[in-house]
Design a protein around this motif. Sequence first.
Motif, mmCIF file in Angstrom:
data_model
loop_
_atom_site.group_PDB
_atom_site.id
_atom_site.type_symbol
_atom_site.label_atom_id
_atom_site.label_comp_id
_atom_site.label_asym_id
_atom_site.label_seq_id
_atom_site.Cartn_x
_atom_site.Cartn_y
_atom_site.Cartn_z
ATOM 1 N N GLY A 196 0.796 -1.225 0.000
ATOM 2 C CA GLY A 196 0.000 0.000 0.000
ATOM 3 C C GLY A 196 0.827 1.272 0.000
ATOM 4 O O GLY A 196 0.269 2.368 -0.177
ATOM 5 N N GLU A 197 2.144 1.171 0.178
ATOM 6 C CA GLU A 197 2.976 2.375 0.146
ATOM 7 C C GLU A 197 3.154 2.840 -1.294
ATOM 8 O O GLU A 197 3.578 2.077 -2.164
ATOM 9 N N ARG A 198 2.844 4.101 -1.548
ATOM 10 C CA ARG A 198 2.964 4.680 -2.874
ATOM 11 C C ARG A 198 4.235 5.511 -2.967
ATOM 12 O O ARG A 198 4.863 5.832 -1.959
ATOM 13 N N VAL A 199 4.592 5.849 -4.204
ATOM 14 C CA VAL A 199 5.782 6.681 -4.418
ATOM 15 C C VAL A 199 5.649 7.980 -3.631
ATOM 16 O O VAL A 199 6.609 8.439 -2.989
ATOM 17 N N GLU A 200 4.465 8.588 -3.660
ATOM 18 C CA GLU A 200 4.282 9.854 -2.952
ATOM 19 C C GLU A 200 4.387 9.687 -1.433
ATOM 20 O O GLU A 200 4.779 10.620 -0.724
ATOM 21 N N ASP A 201 4.040 8.485 -0.918
ATOM 22 C CA ASP A 201 4.206 8.224 0.513
ATOM 23 C C ASP A 201 5.685 8.184 0.887
ATOM 24 O O ASP A 201 6.100 8.771 1.900
ATOM 25 N N LEU A 202 6.466 7.501 0.066
ATOM 26 C CA LEU A 202 7.892 7.420 0.338
ATOM 27 C C LEU A 202 8.541 8.791 0.217
ATOM 28 O O LEU A 202 9.395 9.157 1.035
ATOM 29 N N ARG A 203 8.128 9.557 -0.763
ATOM 30 C CA ARG A 203 8.694 10.891 -0.927
ATOM 31 C C ARG A 203 8.368 11.762 0.292
ATOM 32 O O ARG A 203 9.236 12.506 0.785
ATOM 33 N N ALA A 204 7.149 11.647 0.801
ATOM 34 C CA ALA A 204 6.777 12.408 1.993
ATOM 35 C C ALA A 204 7.613 11.980 3.196
ATOM 36 O O ALA A 204 8.012 12.816 4.026
ATOM 37 N N SER A 205 7.897 10.688 3.300
ATOM 38 C CA SER A 205 8.733 10.201 4.399
ATOM 39 C C SER A 205 10.146 10.770 4.295
ATOM 40 O O SER A 205 10.740 11.198 5.289
ATOM 41 N N LEU A 206 10.692 10.791 3.091
ATOM 42 C CA LEU A 206 12.036 11.335 2.888
ATOM 43 C C LEU A 206 12.070 12.832 3.168
ATOM 44 O O LEU A 206 13.021 13.340 3.776
ATOM 45 N N ASP A 207 11.032 13.532 2.748
ATOM 46 C CA ASP A 207 10.961 14.973 3.035
ATOM 47 C C ASP A 207 10.940 15.211 4.547
ATOM 48 O O ASP A 207 11.583 16.136 5.054
#
Length: 405
Positions: A196-207
């Motif tokens: 269920g993790e999306r690219v935008e979720d990972l990007r938000a985590s990195l941010d």
Amino acid sequence: MDVVPVPDTHRPPAGLPETALAGLGTRPFGVYVHVPFCATRCGYCDFNTYTAGELGSAASPRSWLDALRRELELGAEILGNAPQAETVFVGGGTPSMLGADGLAEVLDGVRSVFGLAPGAEVTTESNPESTSPEFFAGIRDAGYTRVSLGMQSAARHVLKVLDRVHTPGRPVDAAREARAAGFEHVNLDLIYGTPGERVEDLRASLDAVLSAGVDHVSAYALIVEDGTALARRVRRGELPAPDDDTLASYYEMIDSVLAGAGLTWYEVSNWASDEAARCRHNLGYWQGGDWWGAGPGAHSHVGGVRWWNVKHPAKYSSLLAEGQSPEADREVLTEEDQHLERIMLELRISDGLALSALDESGIKEARAAAAEGLLEVSDLDSRGRAVLTDRGRLLADAVVRRLAG
């Protein structure tokens, strides 16, 4: 207090062979302390941890602390003229559940029994929800120099799949509180590839990680471990298994974003702002060092001998209370075992593997891997070093198998 009965078949272990003790002090030496307590059990976790409900009256932090001190003293006796600890790592479980006073007692035990080398690195893992500005100030005063916080993700629905109970913004706040308390070295852990993790979720985590201003990041691909609640959900078809191609693309994204922010890889799953920010304790593992692992289920290694403790906290405590070792079993690594482990561990770090560690077949494979863009080799004869390329990091396990023969 009720305790788990100790089987009559348990026997204290023999001392370490002289061949293992002979090089003690010539290799990095650290102490690992395993805290087995957690407030809740995360669905993906297969570590040796227990909630209060699972333990009942069988064990407590107090009985564990008393047993820990006895094991540290046993360790000093077995090792003889042991070097001072260059690194200490308190992991778990959830060490922050002990509070600042409990963690201070842990470090006091290590300090009084083994001693701390000048400039020793002292790390504790912490759950963001069980920390506060007062907690960080307390452990900093106690002598801790580094904090590792379990963030995993900034996306609420990803945390829910992982059964993490902290709120999405708390890890960043905790990291800032740690830095305000005087910690120069703060790590945030990420897990990527959760169903269920999306690219935008990972990007938000990195941010979020970058906004915290930490100097170290660990990022691990989700592994569905047998026996966990997550594995049962995947087996029932409730969740898809992590996809290898997705994991690879997410890893590349993590590496690119962190490198762009000045955090460079020094081990396949770890990035640091500079050499001082690298986790010296973990480098000791990867570079063939020695360590005493104290606590239920903890593993130790000295000079090619590896052993591990009984897992249950009650049995661990009762054995030590009776003057027995908590060791469950051990193995003596053969030359072949040590050769394979050196290749497997050293190849994972950015300093790479000395080609002198390889036999003729391994050097031939290193040359072939370099030609395929998997390795950078500084010198194709035995004086050189082999370092994984960006593509090679994605295929690290396969490269290790090739070089090890």
